[in-house]
Design a protein around this motif. Structure first.
Motif, PDB file in Angstrom:
ATOM      1  N   TRP A 140     -11.161  -3.099  15.034  1.00  0.00           N
ATOM      2  CA  TRP A 140     -10.227  -3.678  13.662  1.00  0.00           C
ATOM      3  C   TRP A 140      -9.369  -3.067  13.793  1.00  0.00           C
ATOM      4  O   TRP A 140      -9.285  -2.118  13.978  1.00  0.00           O
ATOM      5  N   ASP A 141      -8.735  -4.100  12.893  1.00  0.00           N
ATOM      6  CA  ASP A 141      -7.401  -3.785  12.808  1.00  0.00           C
ATOM      7  C   ASP A 141      -6.850  -3.783  10.796  1.00  0.00           C
ATOM      8  O   ASP A 141      -7.870  -4.502  10.234  1.00  0.00           O
ATOM      9  N   VAL A 142      -6.092  -3.471  10.331  1.00  0.00           N
ATOM     10  CA  VAL A 142      -5.337  -3.361   9.241  1.00  0.00           C
ATOM     11  C   VAL A 142      -4.365  -4.307   8.686  1.00  0.00           C
ATOM     12  O   VAL A 142      -2.697  -3.598   9.402  1.00  0.00           O
ATOM     13  N   VAL A 143      -3.788  -4.581   7.866  1.00  0.00           N
ATOM     14  CA  VAL A 143      -2.590  -5.257   7.635  1.00  0.00           C
ATOM     15  C   VAL A 143      -2.975  -4.480   6.080  1.00  0.00           C
ATOM     16  O   VAL A 143      -3.241  -5.234   5.022  1.00  0.00           O
ATOM     17  N   PRO A 144      -1.350  -4.300   5.459  1.00  0.00           N
ATOM     18  CA  PRO A 144      -2.028  -3.797   4.112  1.00  0.00           C
ATOM     19  C   PRO A 144      -0.683  -4.581   3.698  1.00  0.00           C
ATOM     20  O   PRO A 144      -0.605  -5.468   3.817  1.00  0.00           O
ATOM     21  N   GLY A 145      -1.290  -4.184   2.059  1.00  0.00           N
ATOM     22  CA  GLY A 145      -0.963  -5.366   0.790  1.00  0.00           C
ATOM     23  C   GLY A 145      -0.118  -4.817   0.246  1.00  0.00           C
ATOM     24  O   GLY A 145      -0.144  -3.180  -0.593  1.00  0.00           O
ATOM     25  N   VAL A 146       0.628  -5.812  -0.895  1.00  0.00           N
ATOM     26  CA  VAL A 146       1.558  -5.177  -2.786  1.00  0.00           C
ATOM     27  C   VAL A 146       0.004  -5.226  -3.047  1.00  0.00           C
ATOM     28  O   VAL A 146      -0.615  -5.443  -3.960  1.00  0.00           O
ATOM     29  N   SER A 147       0.613  -3.744  -3.776  1.00  0.00           N
ATOM     30  CA  SER A 147      -0.830  -3.230  -5.056  1.00  0.00           C
ATOM     31  C   SER A 147      -0.549  -3.599  -6.215  1.00  0.00           C
ATOM     32  O   SER A 147       0.822  -4.125  -6.463  1.00  0.00           O
ATOM     33  N   SER A 148      -1.405  -4.593  -6.985  1.00  0.00           N
ATOM     34  CA  SER A 148      -0.664  -4.718  -8.562  1.00  0.00           C
ATOM     35  C   SER A 148      -0.459  -3.070  -8.918  1.00  0.00           C
ATOM     36  O   SER A 148       0.526  -3.911 -10.148  1.00  0.00           O
TER      37      SER A 148
ATOM     38  N   PRO B  79       0.460 -16.337  -4.657  1.00  0.00           N
ATOM     39  CA  PRO B  79       0.325 -16.325  -2.750  1.00  0.00           C
ATOM     40  C   PRO B  79       2.012 -15.581  -1.886  1.00  0.00           C
ATOM     41  O   PRO B  79       1.374 -15.506  -0.701  1.00  0.00           O
ATOM     42  N   GLU B  80       3.196 -15.454  -2.630  1.00  0.00           N
ATOM     43  CA  GLU B  80       4.270 -14.881  -1.691  1.00  0.00           C
ATOM     44  C   GLU B  80       4.047 -13.707  -1.079  1.00  0.00           C
ATOM     45  O   GLU B  80       5.170 -12.851  -0.911  1.00  0.00           O
ATOM     46  N   LEU B  81       3.310 -13.638  -1.962  1.00  0.00           N
ATOM     47  CA  LEU B  81       3.810 -11.689  -2.307  1.00  0.00           C
ATOM     48  C   LEU B  81       2.482 -11.041  -0.421  1.00  0.00           C
ATOM     49  O   LEU B  81       1.621 -10.419  -1.700  1.00  0.00           O
ATOM     50  N   ILE B  82       2.978 -11.840  -0.407  1.00  0.00           N
ATOM     51  CA  ILE B  82       1.671 -11.642   0.984  1.00  0.00           C
ATOM     52  C   ILE B  82       2.980 -10.590   2.216  1.00  0.00           C
ATOM     53  O   ILE B  82       3.618 -11.509   2.220  1.00  0.00           O
ATOM     54  N   THR B  83       2.053 -10.254   3.311  1.00  0.00           N
ATOM     55  CA  THR B  83       3.307  -9.977   4.537  1.00  0.00           C
ATOM     56  C   THR B  83       3.323 -11.452   5.458  1.00  0.00           C
ATOM     57  O   THR B  83       2.817 -11.646   5.776  1.00  0.00           O
TER      58      THR B  83
ATOM     59  N   LYS C 159      -2.965  -9.345 -14.135  1.00  0.00           N
ATOM     60  CA  LYS C 159      -3.418 -10.125 -13.492  1.00  0.00           C
ATOM     61  C   LYS C 159      -1.529 -10.962 -13.399  1.00  0.00           C
ATOM     62  O   LYS C 159      -0.894 -11.981 -13.856  1.00  0.00           O
ATOM     63  N   VAL C 160      -1.227  -9.873 -12.756  1.00  0.00           N
ATOM     64  CA  VAL C 160       0.717  -9.485 -12.380  1.00  0.00           C
ATOM     65  C   VAL C 160       0.762 -10.559 -11.090  1.00  0.00           C
ATOM     66  O   VAL C 160      -0.549 -10.302 -10.576  1.00  0.00           O
ATOM     67  N   GLY C 161       1.083 -11.579 -11.584  1.00  0.00           N
ATOM     68  CA  GLY C 161       1.366 -12.345  -9.734  1.00  0.00           C
ATOM     69  C   GLY C 161       0.438 -13.284 -10.079  1.00  0.00           C
ATOM     70  O   GLY C 161       0.522 -14.600  -9.079  1.00  0.00           O
ATOM     71  N   TRP C 162      -0.356 -14.110 -10.909  1.00  0.00           N
ATOM     72  CA  TRP C 162      -1.216 -15.056 -11.252  1.00  0.00           C
ATOM     73  C   TRP C 162      -0.897 -15.807 -12.289  1.00  0.00           C
ATOM     74  O   TRP C 162       0.585 -15.334 -12.647  1.00  0.00           O
ATOM     75  N   PRO C 163      -1.395 -17.175 -12.560  1.00  0.00           N
ATOM     76  CA  PRO C 163       0.067 -17.919 -13.307  1.00  0.00           C
ATOM     77  C   PRO C 163      -0.842 -17.530 -14.853  1.00  0.00           C
ATOM     78  O   PRO C 163      -1.843 -17.107 -15.394  1.00  0.00           O
ATOM     79  N   GLY C 164       0.973 -16.965 -15.821  1.00  0.00           N
ATOM     80  CA  GLY C 164      -0.333 -16.588 -16.846  1.00  0.00           C
ATOM     81  C   GLY C 164       0.100 -15.442 -17.051  1.00  0.00           C
ATOM     82  O   GLY C 164      -0.631 -14.117 -18.212  1.00  0.00           O
TER      83      GLY C 164
END
Length: 277
Positions: free
Chosen positions: A105-113, A16-20, A193-198
């Motif tokens: 509409w518009d877009v906010v980029p995110g962090v790719s896996s 949840p912290e890997l978001i702009t 599942k990088v970024g998820w618990p486990g």
């Protein structure tokens, strides 16, 4: 009443912290949040006042109706996708429907896996003296891949490469990469599942890719990073940008003659000033 707007938001790989900051602000101020429930963490929506709807059981027309009605009523709708929504996402078809209805509409980029996996494994995707190109692709399946983009043909470039959405067929991934010319001892990073618990990161070689994936049970939500050039010694593969003898637009090198080419202090080359890395 003024018409509202739809924002497509990349939520990152699961943390949840890997978001702009911008994405978090828009989600907090939204009237409606429609999110991909199987892949986007619900923790992103804790404490917000918006109506939050999981899109997993919805069709494209049903999702569009929710976004359209919110915007037509003057609201802000946040359509939240996993990772980086420009990669293997569904923005184009949703945006076409919004355009047809005259909705902004518009877009906010995110962090790719792929990038999250590289960070978790503490590896560089480009290496001075080694690969300077990074390719993101997938195996063909229910979604076809053009023959010109088949994995063996991309592998022939010798670039760093991320294979997404292909975890169910690790044997095929391994075989096609070897067919394309990567050496069997090429470093491979498996990001599950990088970024998820486990979530886990496993280092292996291309020769052992399939075995490592199977032995760890990585059959879904796994990124394969293929990383040639990682065995170059650090003193043989350092960035020119920070070399004391390298001149660029912000610094005169200790030996100006070494900075007289297209990357010199005039700022005309791709290494002419501080950038990514």
């Amino acid at each position: 009443m003024a018409q509202g707007k739809v924002w497509f938001i990349g939520a990152g790989p699961g943390d949840p912290e890997l978001i702009t900051v911008k994405a978090a602000r828009l989600i907090a101020s939204a009237d409606l949040v429609v999110f991909a429930g199987s892949l986007v963490p619900r923790a992103l929506f804790e404490g917000i006042s918006a109506t939050v709807i999981d899109s997993a059981p919805l069709s494209l027309p049903e999702t569009h109706a929710l976004l359209r009605d919110c915007a037509k009523a003057g609201g802000l709708a946040a359509r939240v996708h996993t990772g980086e929504s420009a990669l293997f996402g569904a923005v184009r078809e949703q945006a076409a429907l919004l355009n047809a209805d005259g909705i902004d509409w518009d877009v906010v980029p995110g962090v790719s896996s792929a990038f999250a996996t590289a960070a978790a494994a503490k590896v560089s995707l480009t290496v001075p003296g080694g690969p300077q190109t990074f390719i993101i692709t997938r195996l063909s399946g229910r979604t076809p891949v053009a023959e010109a983009e088949a994995l063996p043909k991309l592998a022939a470039h010798g670039a760093s490469l991320a294979v997404l959405l292909s975890a169910a067929e690790p044997e095929r991934v391994q075989a096609e990469l070897l067919e394309g010319g990567y050496a069997p001892d090429t470093l491979v990073v498996l990001g599950h599942k990088v970024g998820w618990p486990g979530g886990e990161v496993v280092r292996t070689s291309l020769a052992d890719l399939a075995g490592a994936a199977r032995s760890h049970g990585f059959t879904r939500q796994t990124v394969f990073l293929i990383l040639p050039g990682q065995d170059l010694p650090p003193n043989a593969s350092q960035s020119r940008l920070y070399d004391p003898g390298f001149s660029h637009g912000w610094r005169e090198g200790q030996n100006p003659a070494e900075g007289s080419g297209p990357d010199s202090a005039g700022g005309s080359g791709p290494d002419s000033g501080p950038g990514e890395g």
